[in-house]
Design a protein around this motif. Structure first.
Motif, mmCIF file in Angstrom:
data_model
loop_
_atom_site.group_PDB
_atom_site.id
_atom_site.type_symbol
_atom_site.label_atom_id
_atom_site.label_comp_id
_atom_site.label_asym_id
_atom_site.label_seq_id
_atom_site.Cartn_x
_atom_site.Cartn_y
_atom_site.Cartn_z
ATOM 1 N N HIS A 168 0.840 -1.214 0.000
ATOM 2 C CA HIS A 168 0.000 0.000 0.000
ATOM 3 C C HIS A 168 0.867 1.253 0.000
ATOM 4 O O HIS A 168 0.591 2.219 -0.728
ATOM 5 C CB HIS A 168 -0.923 -0.026 1.216
ATOM 6 C CG HIS A 168 -1.777 1.184 1.349
ATOM 7 N ND1 HIS A 168 -2.727 1.552 0.403
ATOM 8 C CD2 HIS A 168 -1.826 2.145 2.315
ATOM 9 C CE1 HIS A 168 -3.324 2.668 0.779
ATOM 10 N NE2 HIS A 168 -2.796 3.051 1.930
ATOM 11 N N PHE A 169 1.930 1.260 0.781
ATOM 12 C CA PHE A 169 2.849 2.411 0.788
ATOM 13 C C PHE A 169 3.554 2.552 -0.564
ATOM 14 O O PHE A 169 3.798 3.655 -1.035
ATOM 15 C CB PHE A 169 3.876 2.243 1.901
ATOM 16 C CG PHE A 169 3.292 2.332 3.281
ATOM 17 C CD1 PHE A 169 2.140 3.051 3.508
ATOM 18 C CD2 PHE A 169 3.888 1.683 4.348
ATOM 19 C CE1 PHE A 169 1.583 3.145 4.783
ATOM 20 C CE2 PHE A 169 3.349 1.756 5.620
ATOM 21 C CZ PHE A 169 2.189 2.497 5.836
ATOM 22 N N ARG A 170 3.884 1.426 -1.171
ATOM 23 C CA ARG A 170 4.517 1.491 -2.494
ATOM 24 C C ARG A 170 3.568 2.096 -3.522
ATOM 25 O O ARG A 170 3.974 2.905 -4.366
ATOM 26 C CB ARG A 170 4.942 0.087 -2.936
ATOM 27 C CG ARG A 170 5.581 0.042 -4.316
ATOM 28 C CD ARG A 170 5.865 -1.379 -4.761
ATOM 29 N NE ARG A 170 4.658 -2.163 -4.886
ATOM 30 C CZ ARG A 170 4.586 -3.333 -5.530
ATOM 31 N NH1 ARG A 170 5.669 -3.850 -6.078
ATOM 32 N NH2 ARG A 170 3.464 -3.995 -5.594
ATOM 33 N N ARG A 171 2.289 1.740 -3.449
ATOM 34 C CA ARG A 171 1.322 2.293 -4.395
ATOM 35 C C ARG A 171 1.183 3.796 -4.219
ATOM 36 O O ARG A 171 1.088 4.543 -5.197
ATOM 37 C CB ARG A 171 -0.035 1.601 -4.183
ATOM 38 C CG ARG A 171 -1.091 2.025 -5.169
ATOM 39 C CD ARG A 171 -2.344 1.230 -5.013
ATOM 40 N NE ARG A 171 -2.969 1.466 -3.733
ATOM 41 C CZ ARG A 171 -4.266 1.235 -3.484
ATOM 42 N NH1 ARG A 171 -5.045 0.770 -4.433
ATOM 43 N NH2 ARG A 171 -4.765 1.469 -2.289
ATOM 44 N N ILE A 172 1.177 4.259 -2.980
ATOM 45 C CA ILE A 172 1.071 5.702 -2.736
ATOM 46 C C ILE A 172 2.307 6.424 -3.266
ATOM 47 O O ILE A 172 2.206 7.485 -3.904
ATOM 48 C CB ILE A 172 0.880 5.963 -1.230
ATOM 49 C CG1 ILE A 172 -0.456 5.404 -0.766
ATOM 50 C CG2 ILE A 172 0.966 7.450 -0.925
ATOM 51 C CD1 ILE A 172 -0.688 5.530 0.731
ATOM 52 N N ALA A 173 3.495 5.850 -3.018
ATOM 53 C CA ALA A 173 4.724 6.506 -3.476
ATOM 54 C C ALA A 173 4.796 6.541 -4.997
ATOM 55 O O ALA A 173 5.207 7.547 -5.587
ATOM 56 C CB ALA A 173 5.936 5.781 -2.892
ATOM 57 N N ALA A 185 2.353 9.179 -6.339
ATOM 58 C CA ALA A 185 2.757 10.555 -6.035
ATOM 59 C C ALA A 185 4.003 10.979 -6.798
ATOM 60 O O ALA A 185 4.405 12.140 -6.709
ATOM 61 C CB ALA A 185 2.995 10.710 -4.531
ATOM 62 N N GLY A 186 4.632 10.079 -7.539
ATOM 63 C CA GLY A 186 5.812 10.430 -8.311
ATOM 64 C C GLY A 186 7.120 10.261 -7.587
ATOM 65 O O GLY A 186 8.169 10.621 -8.132
ATOM 66 N N HIS A 187 7.109 9.699 -6.402
ATOM 67 C CA HIS A 187 8.351 9.457 -5.650
ATOM 68 C C HIS A 187 8.842 8.040 -5.979
ATOM 69 O O HIS A 187 8.653 7.097 -5.204
ATOM 70 C CB HIS A 187 8.113 9.625 -4.148
ATOM 71 C CG HIS A 187 7.680 11.007 -3.767
ATOM 72 N ND1 HIS A 187 8.569 12.067 -3.642
ATOM 73 C CD2 HIS A 187 6.452 11.517 -3.502
ATOM 74 C CE1 HIS A 187 7.911 13.160 -3.304
ATOM 75 N NE2 HIS A 187 6.627 12.857 -3.208
ATOM 76 N N ASP A 188 9.457 7.924 -7.144
ATOM 77 C CA ASP A 188 9.892 6.605 -7.591
ATOM 78 C C ASP A 188 11.045 6.064 -6.762
ATOM 79 O O ASP A 188 11.223 4.840 -6.679
ATOM 80 C CB ASP A 188 10.303 6.669 -9.069
ATOM 81 C CG ASP A 188 9.127 7.001 -9.969
ATOM 82 O OD1 ASP A 188 7.983 6.705 -9.566
ATOM 83 O OD2 ASP A 188 9.356 7.557 -11.065
ATOM 84 N N ASP A 189 11.857 6.944 -6.168
ATOM 85 C CA ASP A 189 12.969 6.459 -5.366
ATOM 86 C C ASP A 189 12.471 5.724 -4.122
ATOM 87 O O ASP A 189 13.001 4.665 -3.754
ATOM 88 C CB ASP A 189 13.881 7.623 -4.977
ATOM 89 C CG ASP A 189 13.103 8.779 -4.371
ATOM 90 O OD1 ASP A 189 11.849 8.746 -4.460
ATOM 91 O OD2 ASP A 189 13.716 9.702 -3.810
ATOM 92 N N VAL A 190 11.437 6.278 -3.493
ATOM 93 C CA VAL A 190 10.864 5.597 -2.324
ATOM 94 C C VAL A 190 10.178 4.301 -2.743
ATOM 95 O O VAL A 190 10.313 3.256 -2.087
ATOM 96 C CB VAL A 190 9.870 6.527 -1.605
ATOM 97 C CG1 VAL A 190 9.265 5.834 -0.388
ATOM 98 C CG2 VAL A 190 10.558 7.818 -1.201
ATOM 99 N N GLY A 191 9.463 4.346 -3.870
ATOM 100 C CA GLY A 191 8.801 3.136 -4.337
ATOM 101 C C GLY A 191 9.773 2.042 -4.729
ATOM 102 O O GLY A 191 9.507 0.850 -4.517
#
Length: 316
Positions: A129-134, A137-143
């Motif tokens: 779920h956190f990966r989907r949000i990241a 939102a365009g934060h590919d580094d976090v994802g």
């Protein structure tokens, strides 16, 4: 002499105890030749979970819990967590395909119970779920960091597994004809569809429908199906989408009776309409026309008159 003999057992017992508790004396001079590095000491365990029965499981759970905590803190710092309900509904789905319990047993070199497996899946779903949000939102580094953690727990054949539920695209030939397959009960129908020369537009919706041709095994519709219910079932996809007379249909149907054959043709026509006009697919899906009707005739059982009916008996 007799009184000495009476105390002899106690004397012997005391002597045995003294010899049993006495330690061997080692001279200090002999200890100088002993190398301290050669002493056999027990190695210190790498992790505190070494003494548990399932150290790899508890290490993995601890790592996942720390990853969930760090991910939540990072998304909160970026002001993208928590999201309002309407934003959560708009997020594109990221369907995970986790390894089975047997695969995780071999990967972690332990035996997981059903409860422990569910606990691990709960943490993995939260990380996903956190990966989907990241990602949204365009934060590919976090994802990507979260994805690296989840790769160990996902199946190796993830792409092939996800393709199983997807529908195959409708085939079109060089003349613009679509080819689909419909099924119902024991019947199967091969359906070819092509747009007629005068398809209805928005201005002609209320006007009389244009003429089109529906041939079933090279026989017209009204002659092949004399019952009105069968004909209505075949024309239902066209009536729901308002495309009556917009397409010419040629069908080859085999097996089953009239109800099964008409349902198979309707299934093939609905799939072909979704291929010709993708914007009509949602209408056909809500009308439950693109999904195959799973109802089948239940087989007869032994010692039964039919599938469930029992035989009558007379008391004598």
């Amino acid at each position: 002499m007799n009184h000495l003999l009476r105390f002899r057992p106690s004397v012997f017992t005391a002597c045995r105890r003294s010899f049993a508790t006495q330690q061997n004396f080692v001279p200090p001079k002999s200890l100088e030749a002993i190398d301290p590095s050669s002493s056999h000491e027990l190695a210190k365990p790498v992790t505190p979970t070494f003494y548990t029965g399932r150290s790899s499981y508890y290490e993995s759970m601890g790592a996942l819990e720390r990853a969930v905590q760090h991910s939540r803190q990072m998304l909160t710092t970026l002001n993208i967590f928590p999201l309002p309900p309407f934003a959560l509904e708009a997020l594109p789905p990221l369907i995970p395909v986790w390894k089975s319990k047997e695969k995780l047993n071999s990967a972690l070199d332990t035996k997981l119970s059903a409860t422990r497996y569910r606990r691990m899946l709960a943490l993995l779903n939260e990380l996903n779920h956190f990966r989907r949000i990241a990602k949204s939102a365009g934060h590919d580094d976090v994802g990507s960091v979260i994805q690296d953690i989840l790769d160990f727990f996902e199946r190796d054949d993830k792409e092939e597994h996800l393709k199983r539920g997807r529908k195959k695209p409708v085939k079109f030939d060089e003349y613009g004809r679509s080819y689909t397959l419909g099924r119902r009960k024991e019947s199967s129908a091969r359906v070819w569809m092509i747009a007629s020369h005068n398809p209805p537009n928005d201005a002609q919706r209320n006007s009389p429908p244009p003429t089109s041709q529906i041939l079933i095994n090279n026989v017209p519709l009204n002659k092949y199906f004399p019952l009105p219910g069968d004909r209505e079932r075949i024309l239902a996809p066209f009536k729901v989408t308002g495309t009556v007379g917009a397409y010419n249909v040629f069908t080859l149907v085999r097996g089953g009776g009239s109800t099964g054959q008409s349902g198979a043709i309707a299934h093939g026509i609905a799939t072909g309409l979704a291929g010709h006009a993708p914007d009509l697919e949602s209408i056909l899906r809500r009308a439950k026309l693109t999904r195959r009707d799973p109802r089948m005739v239940e087989r007869k059982k032994t010692n039964r008159a039919k599938a469930r009916k029992g035989y009558g008996w007379v008391k004598r």
